[in-house]
Design a protein around this motif. Structure first.
Motif, PDB file in Angstrom:
ATOM      1  N   VAL A  53       0.899  -1.152   0.000  1.00  0.00           N
ATOM      2  CA  VAL A  53       0.000   0.000   0.000  1.00  0.00           C
ATOM      3  C   VAL A  53       0.939   1.203   0.000  1.00  0.00           C
ATOM      4  CG1 VAL A  53      -1.648   1.318   1.380  1.00  0.00           C
ATOM      5  CG2 VAL A  53      -1.782  -1.161   1.330  1.00  0.00           C
ATOM      6  N   ARG A  54       0.993   1.902  -1.117  1.00  0.00           N
ATOM      7  CA  ARG A  54       1.916   3.043  -1.219  1.00  0.00           C
ATOM      8  C   ARG A  54       1.193   4.312  -0.763  1.00  0.00           C
ATOM      9  NH1 ARG A  54       6.712   3.585  -3.612  1.00  0.00           N
ATOM     10  NH2 ARG A  54       6.572   1.546  -4.575  1.00  0.00           N
ATOM     11  N   ILE A  55       1.776   4.963   0.202  1.00  0.00           N
ATOM     12  CA  ILE A  55       1.127   6.109   0.836  1.00  0.00           C
ATOM     13  C   ILE A  55       1.944   7.363   0.539  1.00  0.00           C
ATOM     14  CG2 ILE A  55       0.501   7.085   3.092  1.00  0.00           C
ATOM     15  CD1 ILE A  55       0.393   4.017   4.012  1.00  0.00           C
ATOM     16  N   LEU A  56       1.313   8.336  -0.106  1.00  0.00           N
ATOM     17  CA  LEU A  56       2.028   9.576  -0.451  1.00  0.00           C
ATOM     18  C   LEU A  56       1.680  10.664   0.560  1.00  0.00           C
ATOM     19  CD1 LEU A  56       3.777  11.105  -2.600  1.00  0.00           C
ATOM     20  CD2 LEU A  56       1.635  11.750  -3.688  1.00  0.00           C
ATOM     21  N   LEU A  57       2.712  11.223   1.170  1.00  0.00           N
ATOM     22  CA  LEU A  57       2.483  12.256   2.184  1.00  0.00           C
ATOM     23  C   LEU A  57       2.756  13.630   1.588  1.00  0.00           C
ATOM     24  CD1 LEU A  57       4.501  10.732   5.176  1.00  0.00           C
ATOM     25  CD2 LEU A  57       2.116  10.347   4.609  1.00  0.00           C
ATOM     26  N   ILE A  58       1.790  14.524   1.746  1.00  0.00           N
ATOM     27  CA  ILE A  58       2.056  15.904   1.318  1.00  0.00           C
ATOM     28  C   ILE A  58       1.712  16.852   2.463  1.00  0.00           C
ATOM     29  CG2 ILE A  58       1.605  15.422  -1.133  1.00  0.00           C
ATOM     30  CD1 ILE A  58      -1.031  17.068  -0.774  1.00  0.00           C
ATOM     31  N   GLY A  59       2.236  18.059   2.391  1.00  0.00           N
ATOM     32  CA  GLY A  59       1.933  19.055   3.427  1.00  0.00           C
ATOM     33  C   GLY A  59       2.988  20.136   3.438  1.00  0.00           C
ATOM     34  N   ASP A  60       2.732  21.132   4.238  1.00  0.00           N
ATOM     35  CA  ASP A  60       3.634  22.274   4.367  1.00  0.00           C
ATOM     36  C   ASP A  60       4.980  21.816   4.942  1.00  0.00           C
ATOM     37  OD1 ASP A  60       4.247  24.903   4.241  1.00  0.00           O
ATOM     38  OD2 ASP A  60       2.740  25.581   5.686  1.00  0.00           O
ATOM     39  N   ALA A  61       6.032  22.585   4.695  1.00  0.00           N
ATOM     40  CA  ALA A  61       7.326  22.278   5.319  1.00  0.00           C
ATOM     41  C   ALA A  61       7.161  22.405   6.833  1.00  0.00           C
ATOM     42  CB  ALA A  61       8.379  23.259   4.828  1.00  0.00           C
ATOM     43  N   GLY A  62       7.665  21.425   7.546  1.00  0.00           N
ATOM     44  CA  GLY A  62       7.590  21.479   9.006  1.00  0.00           C
ATOM     45  C   GLY A  62       6.292  20.929   9.574  1.00  0.00           C
ATOM     46  N   ALA A  63       5.392  20.421   8.708  1.00  0.00           N
ATOM     47  CA  ALA A  63       4.099  19.919   9.205  1.00  0.00           C
ATOM     48  C   ALA A  63       4.256  18.609   9.979  1.00  0.00           C
ATOM     49  CB  ALA A  63       3.139  19.716   8.042  1.00  0.00           C
ATOM     50  N   GLY A  64       5.338  17.857   9.672  1.00  0.00           N
ATOM     51  CA  GLY A  64       5.554  16.604  10.393  1.00  0.00           C
ATOM     52  C   GLY A  64       5.495  15.370   9.511  1.00  0.00           C
ATOM     53  N   LYS A  65       5.764  15.539   8.219  1.00  0.00           N
ATOM     54  CA  LYS A  65       5.709  14.396   7.294  1.00  0.00           C
ATOM     55  C   LYS A  65       6.802  13.376   7.641  1.00  0.00           C
ATOM     56  CE  LYS A  65       6.214  17.223   3.748  1.00  0.00           C
ATOM     57  NZ  LYS A  65       6.108  18.498   4.484  1.00  0.00           N
ATOM     58  N   SER A  66       8.046  13.854   7.714  1.00  0.00           N
ATOM     59  CA  SER A  66       9.152  12.929   8.002  1.00  0.00           C
ATOM     60  C   SER A  66       8.983  12.342   9.403  1.00  0.00           C
ATOM     61  CB  SER A  66      10.490  13.654   7.888  1.00  0.00           C
ATOM     62  OG  SER A  66      10.605  14.264   6.627  1.00  0.00           O
ATOM     63  N   SER A  67       8.528  13.166  10.331  1.00  0.00           N
ATOM     64  CA  SER A  67       8.332  12.670  11.710  1.00  0.00           C
ATOM     65  C   SER A  67       7.285  11.567  11.741  1.00  0.00           C
ATOM     66  CB  SER A  67       7.864  13.787  12.638  1.00  0.00           C
ATOM     67  OG  SER A  67       8.757  14.843  12.636  1.00  0.00           O
ATOM     68  N   PHE A  68       6.261  11.671  10.895  1.00  0.00           N
ATOM     69  CA  PHE A  68       5.226  10.633  10.882  1.00  0.00           C
ATOM     70  C   PHE A  68       5.809   9.305  10.394  1.00  0.00           C
ATOM     71  CE2 PHE A  68       1.641   8.362   8.783  1.00  0.00           C
ATOM     72  CZ  PHE A  68       0.968   8.030   9.947  1.00  0.00           C
ATOM     73  N   ILE A  69       6.625   9.375   9.346  1.00  0.00           N
ATOM     74  CA  ILE A  69       7.250   8.133   8.844  1.00  0.00           C
ATOM     75  C   ILE A  69       8.141   7.536   9.933  1.00  0.00           C
ATOM     76  CG2 ILE A  69       8.818   7.164   7.100  1.00  0.00           C
ATOM     77  CD1 ILE A  69       7.877   9.395   5.206  1.00  0.00           C
ATOM     78  N   ASN A  70       8.943   8.375  10.567  1.00  0.00           N
ATOM     79  CA  ASN A  70       9.795   7.878  11.658  1.00  0.00           C
ATOM     80  C   ASN A  70       8.955   7.295  12.787  1.00  0.00           C
ATOM     81  OD1 ASN A  70      12.242   8.579  10.481  1.00  0.00           O
ATOM     82  ND2 ASN A  70      12.206  10.635  11.334  1.00  0.00           N
ATOM     83  N   SER A  71       7.836   7.949  13.086  1.00  0.00           N
ATOM     84  CA  SER A  71       6.990   7.486  14.197  1.00  0.00           C
ATOM     85  C   SER A  71       6.419   6.102  13.891  1.00  0.00           C
ATOM     86  CB  SER A  71       5.850   8.480  14.458  1.00  0.00           C
ATOM     87  OG  SER A  71       6.384   9.731  14.826  1.00  0.00           O
ATOM     88  N   VAL A  72       5.966   5.907  12.637  1.00  0.00           N
ATOM     89  CA  VAL A  72       5.448   4.585  12.253  1.00  0.00           C
ATOM     90  C   VAL A  72       6.579   3.557  12.387  1.00  0.00           C
ATOM     91  CG1 VAL A  72       4.603   3.190  10.317  1.00  0.00           C
ATOM     92  CG2 VAL A  72       3.649   5.469  10.713  1.00  0.00           C
ATOM     93  N   ASN A  73       7.756   3.933  11.919  1.00  0.00           N
ATOM     94  CA  ASN A  73       8.896   3.016  12.005  1.00  0.00           C
ATOM     95  C   ASN A  73       9.214   2.689  13.475  1.00  0.00           C
ATOM     96  OD1 ASN A  73      10.833   1.431  10.719  1.00  0.00           O
ATOM     97  ND2 ASN A  73      12.406   3.009  10.946  1.00  0.00           N
ATOM     98  N   ASN A  74       9.167   3.705  14.327  1.00  0.00           N
ATOM     99  CA  ASN A  74       9.443   3.483  15.762  1.00  0.00           C
ATOM    100  C   ASN A  74       8.512   2.428  16.349  1.00  0.00           C
ATOM    101  OD1 ASN A  74      11.197   5.604  15.545  1.00  0.00           O
ATOM    102  ND2 ASN A  74       9.971   7.065  16.705  1.00  0.00           N
TER     103      ASN A  74
END
Ligand SMILES: Nc1nc2c(ncn2[C@@H]2O[C@H](COP(=O)(O)OP(=O)(O)O)[C@@H](O)[C@H]2O)c(=O)[nH]1
Ligand SMILES: [Mg+2]
Length: 299
Positions: A53-74
């Motif tokens: 299931v390929r999930i594309l994340l979009i949003g403003d800079a600093g919204a937390g896109k990378s943090s969300f991926i890291n959080s799922v990984n955690n």
């Protein structure tokens, strides 16, 4: 006057006294992390030629896109990771290239979902263009595609893919919105999000909102993440997100990302797992419809 007793003191506003619902308005299975986690580890797409299931994340800079991926990984690694580098300096996008992130399972294989992180949509020439992200919706961007090269691009340029397979196409568009800055989002960013959303709708792509930083938007949640669905402030913010993008409330999920914690936290994990579970199932529905339409036999 006896009635004086009921008048709040000058530093306590009546609204502050009534900032919580008596009951959770969305029921959360607190403590049932293992069940949801296992369900996600075992998830199988009902399509013979698509593994993720390929999930594309979009949003403003600093919204937390990378943090969300890291959080799922955690959540799945049971430790704090930082593979998708986050931006701690604020302002402009840190992520400038198109990247796919896979989550490792216990046996070293990949779990059945993949995330694509893109550059932020900040205004003017500095952010990713909606044109490029619309290409990403159809699977036309390869890993390493550089959003920063703003000169006129052609489909022959490296980074574009000409014949995407069904597996290359994202099946869910996740709009990441910072709960704390919805009302301050620049109109240019909102316009870009709406353009991308329109294109996603034409492709029949599922769309959801992950609302980040609820801890900064609501003091109750800052103290206790379990108050996420009793906080009136959070519900208001979710409604604002929903109105802004025209995505229904049942597709809006508040999540507190890992950002300063050094150890995993079950309650944060539950919100992340629950949001991911919803996304994966909402996204997988697209394949069910597609496979029935095309006559493919689901597995
Ligand atoms: N308090 C808080 N901070 C967050 C949360 N999510 C992200 N952040 C912080 O917000 C900043 C930007 O996050 P990042 O993931 O780099 O945003 P991106 O540009 O959308 O990828 C970083 O300093 C994160 O630590 C959250 O849920 N709560
Ligand atoms: Mg990023």
């Amino acid at each position: 006057m006896g009635g004086l007793k009921s008048i709040p003191s000058s530093d306590t506003q009546p609204s502050e006294l009534n900032n919580e619902f008596d009951k959770e308005w969305r029921k959360m299975p607190w403590g049932k992390n293992c069940e949801i986690e296992q369900k996600l580890r075992d998830f199988k797409l009902k399509h013979p030629s698509v593994r993720f299931v390929r999930i594309l994340l979009i949003g403003d800079a600093g919204a937390g896109k990378s943090s969300f991926i890291n959080s799922v990984n955690n959540v799945f690694q049971k430790r704090i990771t930082s593979d998708a580098l986050t931006n701690t300096t604020g302002g402009k996008s840190f992520t400038k290239t198109y990247q796919t992130y896979y989550i490792e399972g216990k046996d070293g294989s990949h779990l059945p979902f993949a995330f694509n992180d893109v550059m932020g949509l900040e205004e003017r020439e500095s952010g990713a263009s909606s044109h490029d992200i619309i290409k990403a919706l159809s699977g036309l961007l390869q890993d390493g595609f550089n959003f920063d090269l703003t000169s006129s691009k052609s489909m022959k340029d490296p980074g574009y893919r000409n014949n995407p397979s069904l597996e290359d196409e994202p099946c869910c568009l996740v709009n990441i919105i910072d709960a704390n800055s919805i009302s301050r989002m620049e109109i240019g960013v909102i316009n870009k999000m709406n353009k991308i959303r329109e294109a996603a709708s034409k492709l029949n792509m599922r769309q959801v909102i992950i609302m980040t930083k609820p801890d900064l938007a609501c003091p109750l949640v800052h103290q206790d993440i379990r108050k996420i669905y009793t906080s009136k402030k959070i519900k208001e913010k979710m409604q604002e997100c929903s109105n802004l993008l025209g995505i229904p409330m049942n597709h809006v999920f508040p999540v507190k990302n890992y950002h300063e914690e050094i150890d995993p936290d079950d309650d944060m994990d539950l919100l992340i797992l629950k949001a991911l579970d919803q996304i994966v199932h909402i996204a997988a529905d697209k394949f069910k419809e597609q496979s029935f339409k095309s006559g493919d036999k689901p597995e």
